[in-house]
Design a protein around this motif. Structure first.
Motif, short mmCIF file in Angstrom:
data_model
loop_
_atom_site.label_atom_id
_atom_site.label_comp_id
_atom_site.label_asym_id
_atom_site.label_seq_id
_atom_site.Cartn_x
_atom_site.Cartn_y
_atom_site.Cartn_z
N ALA A 14 0.83 -1.41 0.03
CA ALA A 14 0.10 -0.11 0.00
C ALA A 14 0.76 1.11 -0.12
O ALA A 14 1.94 1.41 0.37
N MET A 70 -3.35 10.56 -5.97
CA MET A 70 -4.13 9.99 -4.98
C MET A 70 -5.70 10.41 -5.36
O MET A 70 -6.11 11.59 -5.81
N ASN A 129 -10.55 9.42 -2.15
CA ASN A 129 -10.50 8.84 -0.77
C ASN A 129 -9.32 8.76 -0.20
O ASN A 129 -9.03 8.09 0.82
N ASN A 166 -6.77 7.42 -1.44
CA ASN A 166 -6.12 6.20 -1.82
C ASN A 166 -5.01 6.33 -3.41
O ASN A 166 -5.35 7.13 -4.27
#
Length: 196
Positions: free
Chosen positions: A40, A169, A172, A174
């Protein structure tokens, strides 16, 4: 059986047996559950912007975000990247208000909030700077998989080697992908607007 069909039947039988063998092997090994997911990018952080306000990962949410890691004493890569980001934001027009753009310091020893404010005054006003205590900056660098290393110079000063990637990103917070600036600002702005 016809001489032309016989080889096709043999090939099909061989391929079928390979497929069955593969399925049995996957079942015996527990399927694909043992495959490791990709690492991640991103995570919790707490830094200070150039106005002295606290910024966390929650500030990334609600808008697509461009993040670039660098330092104010950078001779060429950082100012070039920030200029290119500024050009994309300019090409977005009023939609630039709907995007976050952050310049995160990899050199918190020199990049105070005041230094970031002075440095960013040369770029688009939508571009904000983030810095903090060395431990807080190190945490962000680790979360975003950013390489940064102090390199001593002959005169006693130093420079920084660092990852020169612009992170995109989503709304959200992410990670989507590295943001490509090797195109016209208008094309990059059009691409960024897809995430609004």
């Amino acid at each position: 059986m016809d001489r032309t069909i016989r080889p096709l039947v043999i090939i099909a039988a061989f391929a079928g047996s390979l497929l069955v063998g593969l399925l049995i092997m996957l079942w015996a090994l527990g399927g694909l559950r043992t495959v490791t997911a990709p690492a991640a990018i991103g995570g919790p952080f707490q830094l200070t912007d150039q106005a002295g306000r606290t910024v966390t990962e929650q500030n990334l949410k609600g808008k697509p975000t461009l993040i670039f890691f660098g330092f104010t004493h950078c001779p060429d890569v950082c100012p070039t990247a920030l200029f290119e980001i500024s050009e994309v934001l300019k090409a977005m027009g009023k939609d630039a208000d709907r995007v976050n753009a952050w310049f995160v310091s990899v050199d918190p020893e020199r990049d105070t909030a005041g230094a970031m404010k002075d440095y960013l005054s040369s770029f688009d006003p939508h571009l904000k700077g983030l810095t903090g205590e060395p431990a807080a900056v190190a945490k962000v660098l680790s979360a975003y998989r950013v390489y940064a290393r102090k390199v001593p110079l002959k005169d006693g000063d130093y420079t920084m080697d660092h990852t020169a990637l612009i992170y995109l990103m989503d709304r959200n917070g992410n990670f989507v992908a590295p943001f490509n600036l090797k195109r016209s600002p208008e094309e990059a702005a059009k691409d960024l607007k897809r995430y609004l």
